[in-house]
Design a protein around this motif. Structure first.
Motif: not given
Length: 280
Positions: A163, A191, A240, A243
């Motif tokens: 991560s 990611t 993130v 995403v």
């Protein structure tokens, strides 16, 4: 040392990074880090790339005596995280592996992991490793079901496994030394590439899970695939968070599918045309 294994550096006052990298074509370079926590009972987090074998061990033993190493935390069983595990255990007889039970089973596909030297944990578990209290959590994104992230309460540092990883045009030790746009755009790309299932993630559940890391707010985020990131958890989480709404990422192809089909159809037609009469 080979070009991919770089000089060790301090991520925090008591955590050393053993950094390497792998090239990912046009995407750039992917950092590959292992970490050594200098404590009363030293803890190694992951064991580097097999391609760095020998050099990785030399770098590690320059930081800690093999007889003193007590714990080896494996975040998951991918080769870039356990490439030198067997050699480390052979050299460090007092070291015990801490990992998820599924990782032990998958490691067993390649070599017989000594069961008496393994302790298994699941996300949600808090344990004492000598003078360190550590908590294991499921990180936001991952490519292996065995993945664990580890939060060191003493160092206020999150070892985030895959991560918050990123791809960069050049290696740096600290995220502050990277171009901010390249660093964060590379994180969104990595990611999606490393965890393609994020394209199917429910945004509400994704946000709720990321909220746990916002609340944790570690002083340092130590991704296996990124430079040290200090005091910027919110920025990483927001990167993130976006995403699942992005288009899925796929690598370039070097196979011209249409051309292959055309050649196949032409070959099939020629074969039919030249087949002797009465052959059917």
């Amino acid at each position: 040392m080979p070009a991919n294994l770089r000089q060790t550096y301090r991520a925090t006052s008591d955590i050393h990074t053993l950094p390497s990298h792998v090239p990912l074509g046009s995407l750039g370079l992917l950092p590959v880090n292992a970490f050594l926590i200098s404590a009363r009972q030293p803890v190694l987090v992951d064991t580097g790339l097999a391609i760095d074998r020998g050099n990785f061990e030399e770098a590690l033993w320059s930081l800690v005596d093999p007889m003193d190493l007590r714990w080896v935390v494996i975040t998951h069983d991918d080769r870039d995280h356990c490439g030198n595990l067997k050699e480390i255990l052979m050299a460090a007889p007092n070291a015990t592996v801490v990992t998820n039970g599924l990782a032990v089973s998958r490691l067993g596909e390649e070599w017989d992991v000594p069961q008496h030297r393994v302790r298994t944990v699941n996300p949600g578990r808090t344990v004492e490793l000598g003078d360190r209290t550590v908590s294991f959590v499921r990180p936001p994104s991952y490519d292996s079901p065995s993945t664990l992230a580890m939060y060191d309460h003493v160092a206020d540092a999150l070892f985030a496994a895959d991560s918050f990883g990123t791809v960069l045009p050049a290696m740096v030790d600290n995220a502050i030394d990277a171009d901010r746009t390249e660093y964060l755009d590379g994180m969104a790309t990595f990611t999606r590439a490393n965890a393609p299932w994020t394209a199917m993630a429910d945004q509400e559940k994704w946000d709720r899970m990321l909220g746990e890391f916002t609340a944790l707010d570690p002083g340092s985020v130590l991704s296996s695939h990124a430079p040290t990131a200090s005091a910027r958890t919110g920025e990483l989480v927001e990167t993130v968070r976006a995403v699942p709404a992005m288009d899925p990422w796929l690598p370039d192809e070097d196979l011209e599918v249409e051309a292959v089909l055309d050649r196949y159809e032409a070959a099939t037609a020629n074969s039919t045309d030249t087949e002797p009469q009465g052959a059917k």
